[in-house]
Motif scaffolding. Structure first.
Motif, PDB file in Angstrom:
ATOM      1  N   ARG A  51       0.833  -1.204   0.000  1.00  0.00           N
ATOM      2  CA  ARG A  51       0.000   0.000   0.000  1.00  0.00           C
ATOM      3  C   ARG A  51       0.870   1.258   0.000  1.00  0.00           C
ATOM      4  O   ARG A  51       0.544   2.244  -0.651  1.00  0.00           O
ATOM      5  CB  ARG A  51      -0.959  -0.004   1.198  1.00  0.00           C
ATOM      6  CG  ARG A  51      -1.994  -1.109   1.092  1.00  0.00           C
ATOM      7  CD  ARG A  51      -3.252  -0.782   1.853  1.00  0.00           C
ATOM      8  NE  ARG A  51      -3.130  -1.006   3.282  1.00  0.00           N
ATOM      9  CZ  ARG A  51      -3.324  -2.193   3.878  1.00  0.00           C
ATOM     10  NH1 ARG A  51      -3.651  -3.255   3.161  1.00  0.00           N
ATOM     11  NH2 ARG A  51      -3.193  -2.313   5.172  1.00  0.00           N
ATOM     12  N   VAL A  83      -0.810  -5.741  -6.398  1.00  0.00           N
ATOM     13  CA  VAL A  83      -2.046  -6.073  -5.662  1.00  0.00           C
ATOM     14  C   VAL A  83      -2.657  -4.791  -5.074  1.00  0.00           C
ATOM     15  O   VAL A  83      -3.856  -4.541  -5.195  1.00  0.00           O
ATOM     16  CB  VAL A  83      -1.762  -7.105  -4.535  1.00  0.00           C
ATOM     17  CG1 VAL A  83      -2.983  -7.260  -3.629  1.00  0.00           C
ATOM     18  CG2 VAL A  83      -1.366  -8.467  -5.125  1.00  0.00           C
ATOM     19  N   ALA A  84      -1.818  -3.969  -4.461  1.00  0.00           N
ATOM     20  CA  ALA A  84      -2.332  -2.740  -3.828  1.00  0.00           C
ATOM     21  C   ALA A  84      -2.875  -1.757  -4.871  1.00  0.00           C
ATOM     22  O   ALA A  84      -3.870  -1.079  -4.621  1.00  0.00           O
ATOM     23  CB  ALA A  84      -1.226  -2.074  -3.005  1.00  0.00           C
ATOM     24  N   GLU A  87      -6.286  -3.232  -5.674  1.00  0.00           N
ATOM     25  CA  GLU A  87      -7.270  -3.237  -4.588  1.00  0.00           C
ATOM     26  C   GLU A  87      -7.591  -1.849  -4.042  1.00  0.00           C
ATOM     27  O   GLU A  87      -8.684  -1.639  -3.534  1.00  0.00           O
ATOM     28  CB  GLU A  87      -6.781  -4.124  -3.445  1.00  0.00           C
ATOM     29  CG  GLU A  87      -6.853  -5.592  -3.815  1.00  0.00           C
ATOM     30  CD  GLU A  87      -6.697  -6.506  -2.632  1.00  0.00           C
ATOM     31  OE1 GLU A  87      -7.125  -7.661  -2.728  1.00  0.00           O
ATOM     32  OE2 GLU A  87      -6.131  -6.076  -1.606  1.00  0.00           O
ATOM     33  N   HIS A  88      -6.613  -0.947  -4.099  1.00  0.00           N
ATOM     34  CA  HIS A  88      -6.820   0.357  -3.452  1.00  0.00           C
ATOM     35  C   HIS A  88      -6.867   1.525  -4.424  1.00  0.00           C
ATOM     36  O   HIS A  88      -7.179   2.637  -4.025  1.00  0.00           O
ATOM     37  CB  HIS A  88      -5.740   0.600  -2.399  1.00  0.00           C
ATOM     38  CG  HIS A  88      -5.764  -0.440  -1.319  1.00  0.00           C
ATOM     39  ND1 HIS A  88      -6.658  -0.411  -0.271  1.00  0.00           N
ATOM     40  CD2 HIS A  88      -5.042  -1.579  -1.175  1.00  0.00           C
ATOM     41  CE1 HIS A  88      -6.473  -1.475   0.490  1.00  0.00           C
ATOM     42  NE2 HIS A  88      -5.500  -2.202  -0.037  1.00  0.00           N
ATOM     43  N   GLN A  90      -7.884   1.025  -7.994  1.00  0.00           N
ATOM     44  CA  GLN A  90      -8.606   0.633  -9.227  1.00  0.00           C
ATOM     45  C   GLN A  90      -7.674   0.603 -10.436  1.00  0.00           C
ATOM     46  O   GLN A  90      -8.051   1.004 -11.535  1.00  0.00           O
ATOM     47  CB  GLN A  90      -9.794   1.576  -9.507  1.00  0.00           C
ATOM     48  CG  GLN A  90     -10.900   1.544  -8.475  1.00  0.00           C
ATOM     49  CD  GLN A  90     -10.526   2.302  -7.207  1.00  0.00           C
ATOM     50  OE1 GLN A  90     -10.057   3.432  -7.256  1.00  0.00           O
ATOM     51  NE2 GLN A  90     -10.698   1.662  -6.062  1.00  0.00           N
ATOM     52  N   ASP A  92      -5.682  -2.160 -12.342  1.00  0.00           N
ATOM     53  CA  ASP A  92      -5.285  -3.563 -12.516  1.00  0.00           C
ATOM     54  C   ASP A  92      -4.192  -3.611 -13.590  1.00  0.00           C
ATOM     55  O   ASP A  92      -4.475  -3.766 -14.768  1.00  0.00           O
ATOM     56  CB  ASP A  92      -6.504  -4.397 -12.926  1.00  0.00           C
ATOM     57  CG  ASP A  92      -6.151  -5.858 -13.045  1.00  0.00           C
ATOM     58  OD1 ASP A  92      -5.113  -6.277 -12.475  1.00  0.00           O
ATOM     59  OD2 ASP A  92      -6.890  -6.599 -13.728  1.00  0.00           O
TER      60      ASP A  92
END
Ligand code: OMP
Length: 213
Positions: A51, A83-84, A87-88, A90, A92
């Protein structure tokens, strides 16, 4: 210093990633502090780390096509950043990594994951003298891809071969930005504000006078 940068330093201290003492670096310099990203060694720590990387990358406004983790240490760092981002933020984004040794069966080759093509953001841990990152640049260039930038956790703000910092030399030589979650400057600010850690400030300042920019 931004709030997330202070939080990151606190997190690195809690995990024993950022430590004070006497450490011999890859460059041969003897440093009063060391950042060992390998100690973000639990699932939660790695998730949190991702993150911070993603936040620094988003703040930079850098545009890129693929996230690349150089073997070995960059691999989990790039994975958790990807991944972050998804997930945090938007985002991909495709991501990939390299092996140190080529495989001649199965999927073959030295690259795994999405194609290493277009504008690449390299995710790594620390830049001191810039040796490790120059090796990574050769991999990108060999693929005919372009490095969009480098994303690291800590910029130690040390001199390279001349008067510039190692990072400034990398930025100049490869015409790309190096983005860091924090730099030594923020670590020094944190030390100055901490009653408990202030004792380490003189040694780190002395080191900066010897090797810093
Ligand atoms: P350079 O190749 O000199 O830029 O050093 C970067 C590498 O040194 C990193 O990828 C690490 O493997 C290692 N390192 C750390 O992990 N943390 C530090 O605080 C300092 C170093 C280092 O040896 O300079």
């Amino acid at each position: 210093m931004q709030a997330y940068q202070r939080e990151f330093i606190q997190f690195a201290l809690e995990r024993g990633v950022l430590r004070f003492g006497e450490f011999t670096l890859k460059s041969g310099r003897v440093s009063p502090y060391f950042f060992n990203a390998g100690l973000f060694d639990s699932g939660l720590a790695l998730a949190k780390l991702g993150r911070f990387y993603a936040q620094a990358l988003m703040d930079s406004g850098l545009s890129y096509d693929v996230v690349f983790g150089p073997a070995y240490k960059g691999i989990p760092l790039a994975a958790t950043t990807a991944v972050a981002l998804a997930e945090h933020h938007q985002r991909d984004m495709p991501w990939c990594f390299n092996r140190k040794e080529a495989k001649d069966h199965g999927e073959g080759g030295t690259l795994v994951g999405a194609p290493l093509a277009g504008n690449v953001v390299i995710v790594d841990d620390v830049i001191t003298a810039g040796t490790a990152i120059r090796e990574v640049m050769q991999i990108i260039q060999a693929q005919g891809a372009q490095a969009a930038g480098v994303l690291i956790a800590l910029d130690r703000q040390e001199r390279g071969t001349g008067a510039l910092s190692a990072i400034q030399e990398v930025e100049r030589d490869f015409n790309m930005p190096v983005i860091s979650i924090v730099s030594l400057q923020q670590v020094l600010e944190y030390l100055a504000e901490s009653a408990e850690l202030k004792q380490y400030l003189p040694a780190v300042e002395r080191y900066r006078e010897d090797y810093g920019i």
